[in-house]
Design an enzyme around this catalytic site. Structure first.
Site, short mmCIF file in Angstrom:
data_model
loop_
_atom_site.label_atom_id
_atom_site.label_comp_id
_atom_site.label_asym_id
_atom_site.label_seq_id
_atom_site.Cartn_x
_atom_site.Cartn_y
_atom_site.Cartn_z
N LYS A 72 25.15 -2.13 -30.46
CA LYS A 72 24.33 -3.06 -29.69
C LYS A 72 24.57 -2.88 -28.19
O LYS A 72 23.64 -2.85 -27.38
CB LYS A 72 24.70 -4.48 -30.12
CG LYS A 72 23.71 -5.53 -29.77
CD LYS A 72 24.14 -6.80 -30.48
CE LYS A 72 23.27 -7.97 -30.19
NZ LYS A 72 23.82 -9.20 -30.77
N GLU A 105 23.80 -24.98 -24.59
CA GLU A 105 22.54 -24.38 -24.18
C GLU A 105 21.39 -25.02 -24.94
O GLU A 105 21.53 -25.34 -26.11
CB GLU A 105 22.62 -22.87 -24.51
CG GLU A 105 21.43 -22.08 -24.07
CD GLU A 105 21.11 -22.30 -22.62
OE1 GLU A 105 21.91 -21.94 -21.76
OE2 GLU A 105 20.03 -22.87 -22.33
N LEU A 156 18.11 -23.68 -24.98
CA LEU A 156 16.93 -22.81 -24.94
C LEU A 156 16.22 -22.74 -26.29
O LEU A 156 16.83 -22.85 -27.34
CB LEU A 156 17.29 -21.43 -24.43
CG LEU A 156 18.40 -20.63 -25.10
CD1 LEU A 156 17.91 -19.95 -26.35
CD2 LEU A 156 18.92 -19.60 -24.12
N LYS A 206 24.60 -31.87 -27.68
CA LYS A 206 23.81 -30.75 -28.22
C LYS A 206 23.34 -31.06 -29.65
O LYS A 206 22.18 -30.88 -30.00
CB LYS A 206 24.67 -29.49 -28.19
CG LYS A 206 24.11 -28.31 -28.93
CD LYS A 206 22.86 -27.77 -28.26
CE LYS A 206 22.17 -26.78 -29.16
NZ LYS A 206 21.35 -25.83 -28.48
N CYS A 228 18.78 -23.08 -35.49
CA CYS A 228 19.46 -24.27 -34.96
C CYS A 228 19.29 -25.53 -35.81
O CYS A 228 20.28 -26.10 -36.26
CB CYS A 228 18.96 -24.56 -33.54
SG CYS A 228 19.44 -23.29 -32.39
C1 UDX Z 1 15.54 -25.54 -31.10
C2 UDX Z 1 15.53 -26.55 -29.95
O1 UDX Z 1 14.17 -26.85 -29.58
C3 UDX Z 1 16.32 -26.03 -28.77
O2 UDX Z 1 16.36 -27.00 -27.73
C4 UDX Z 1 17.74 -25.71 -29.25
O3 UDX Z 1 18.52 -25.21 -28.19
C5 UDX Z 1 17.69 -24.72 -30.40
O4 UDX Z 1 16.87 -25.23 -31.45
P1 UDX Z 1 14.23 -23.30 -31.71
O5 UDX Z 1 15.07 -23.24 -32.95
O6 UDX Z 1 14.04 -22.05 -30.92
O7 UDX Z 1 14.85 -24.36 -30.69
O8 UDX Z 1 12.79 -23.80 -32.17
P2 UDX Z 1 11.80 -25.03 -31.94
O9 UDX Z 1 10.68 -24.63 -31.07
O10 UDX Z 1 12.53 -26.25 -31.55
O11 UDX Z 1 11.21 -25.20 -33.44
C6 UDX Z 1 12.05 -25.43 -34.53
C7 UDX Z 1 11.28 -25.55 -35.83
O12 UDX Z 1 10.61 -26.81 -35.89
C8 UDX Z 1 10.20 -24.49 -36.07
O13 UDX Z 1 10.29 -24.05 -37.39
C9 UDX Z 1 8.90 -25.25 -35.84
O14 UDX Z 1 7.84 -24.71 -36.59
C10 UDX Z 1 9.27 -26.64 -36.31
N1 UDX Z 1 8.47 -27.72 -35.70
C11 UDX Z 1 8.55 -27.96 -34.36
C12 UDX Z 1 7.67 -28.53 -36.51
O15 UDX Z 1 7.59 -28.33 -37.73
N2 UDX Z 1 6.98 -29.57 -35.93
C13 UDX Z 1 7.05 -29.84 -34.60
O16 UDX Z 1 6.42 -30.80 -34.17
C14 UDX Z 1 7.85 -29.01 -33.79
#
Ligand code: UDX
EC number: 1.1.1.22
Length: 447
Positions: A35, A154, A156, A210, A266
């Site tokens: 990597k 974090e 993000l 978090k 997450c």
């Molecule tokens: C999430 C958090 O948003 C972020 O702040 C944290 O640091 C890491 O976890 P991420 O896992 O990248 O980020 O995805 P996110 O956009 O939050 O979506 C998570 C899941 O929820 C997806 O499977 C999405 O489809 C689902 N989701 C999201 C829903 O089913 N309904 C919603 O209204 C929003």
């Protein structure tokens, strides 16, 4: 400033690139030599908009380097970030072996004051464990070097990671040492827009912040999925309910989209880990356990609807699946709802013809070549010879299909809309059966 980052996964790599972009000199350390070699060539192993050019640019300008060699990297950094993985262990708790291994390495090599910053999502109390690990290794070699440990989680989101990192809503700093707070204030000053984004607190509160943020978001989603399940039974449309409640600013429009369940690296992991932490501390987190249970059931929802549509017999059927990644704009398949759907379909004897703009390679890596999985480059190609269509991920490419064309390609025209993307009336007017999540029609149509 001089920064070292352990771990070149999502968090480490994005943080490293963004800190370099702000003018810092960043060295990223990873134990995976392959990597590191790829990254040195400017080849970014994950799909994340804007990341690859940022890595290339900062490497060319001499502010970003990659290495497997921890000792010189520790000598380089005034601030040492730990951004390695915390995979769930057998019982769902976050496994700290990688975090503590980095802490040990730091303790073995540190020869002047530095701040050790936890960026990985870690259980409450980890800052203390990292501090103890570093101190024990320093003591073992009779070193008097001082250091501070800070929790700086974090937030993000995949797909928006670079943007989130460059323009954070908040920067959580859990630190008890004024010296560490002052250094981090300096590091993060360029990330403040209009007002100070840094919220300083103790380490444990930062660690819990978090988990609380992710658990709250996951709770909103599971809550809406539960309302969808009720809506379906009482003949209401959850999409109207969603708009109705979102207009209340105390509730808000974000993260109340019902669907085929949440996935990713997450939410599932963190909700589970927080539940474990609660349990280990003598508290039964009833709500968190329910959030997880609702999500688990929701991931089986599309399969239930499809199975019911075919009277429980899916042998020899072909299901087109649009969307494999756990959400749009990523190739990440971790805990993706598509996986549950495909595995249930295969167990029932059906074939899957799937299309995803980015996650086909990852799907191939996970499932290998198999006769009951056909990966297609284009959405309509997935429909050829398929009986029905299921939507699992709301990529832009799937948002406004030509329903007449879809109908023409499917053998028994029906759409199972796992993200409520379409107007049911428009789909039905085009001659297709429509099943959504909590739209008051799925059960009626199926029975
Ligand atoms: C999430 C958090 O948003 C972020 O702040 C944290 O640091 C890491 O976890 P991420 O896992 O990248 O980020 O995805 P996110 O956009 O939050 O979506 C998570 C899941 O929820 C997806 O499977 C999405 O489809 C689902 N989701 C999201 C829903 O089913 N309904 C919603 O209204 C929003």
């Amino acid at each position: 400033m001089k920064v070292t980052i352990f771990g070149t996964g999502y968090v480490g790599l994005v943080t490293g690139a963004c800190l370099a972009e702000m003018g810092n000199h960043v060295v990223c350390v990873d134990i995976d030599a392959g990597k590191v070699e790829r990254l040195k060539q400017g080849d970014v192993p994950i799909y994340e908009p804007g990341l690859e050019p940022m890595v290339k640019r900062n490497r060319e300008e001499g502010r970003l380097d990659f290495t497997t060699d921890a000792a010189p990297a520790i000598a380089h950094g005034d601030i040492l970030f730990i951004a390695v993985g915390t995979p769930p262990d057998e019982d769902g708790s976050a496994d700290l072996k990688y975090v503590l291994a980095v802490a040990n390495t730091i303790g073995d090599n540190l020869d002047r004051y530095a701040i050790v910053v936890n960026k990985s999502t870690v259980p409450v109390g980890t800052a203390d464990r990292v501090r103890a690990a570093v101190a024990a290794r320093l003591k073992a070699r009779d070193s008097q070097v001082e250091f501070d440990v800070v929790s700086n989680p974090e937030f993000l989101k995949e797909g928006d990671a670079v943007e989130d990192c460059l323009r954070p809503d908040r920067i959580i700093v859990g630190a008890s040492s004024p010296r560490a707070v002052a250094l981090l204030r300096k590091l993060y000053a360029p990330f403040n827009r209009n007002h100070d984004r840094m919220v300083v607190m103790d380490e444990r509160s930062a660690e819990l912040t978090k988990y609380a943020a992710n658990a709250m978001l996951a709770t909103k989603i599971s809550f809406m999925n539960e309302i969808a399940n009720i809506a379906e039974r009482v003949g209401a449309d959850v999409e109207l309910v969603r708009q109705g409640i979102g207009s209340d600013p105390r509730i808000g429009y974000h993260f109340i989209y019902p669907g085929a369940g949440y996935g990713g690296s997450c939410f599932p992991k963190d909700v589970q880990a927080l539940g474990r932490t609660a349990h280990a501390n003598g508290y039964d987190a009833v709500l968190l356990n329910a959030v997880e249970a609702v999500n688990d059931a929701q991931k089986a929802k599309l399969f239930e609807l499809i199975s019911r549509h075919f009277g429980g017999d899916l042998k020899g059927k072909t299901v087109a699946v649009w969307g494999l990644a756990f959400k749009p704009n990523t190739d990440d398949m971790r805990e993706a709802s598509s996986r549950r759907l495909m595995e249930q379909l295969w167990n029932a004897g059906a074939t899957v013809r799937a299309c995803d703009p980015e996650a086909a390679d990852e799907t191939r890596r996970i499932y290998g070549e198999r006769a009951d999985l056909v990966l297609c480059d284009r959405p309509y190609e997935a429909l050829e010879g398929a009986d029905v269509l299921a939507i699992v991920t709301e990529w832009k490419a799937f948002r406004s299909p030509d329903f007449a064309r879809v109908r023409g390609l499917l053998k028994t025209p029906a759409i199972f809309d796992g993200r409520n993307l379409y107007d049911p009336v428009a789909v039905e007017d085009a001659g297709l059966a429509y099943y959504g999540i909590g739209r008051g029609r799925s059960l009626r149509d199926a029975t």
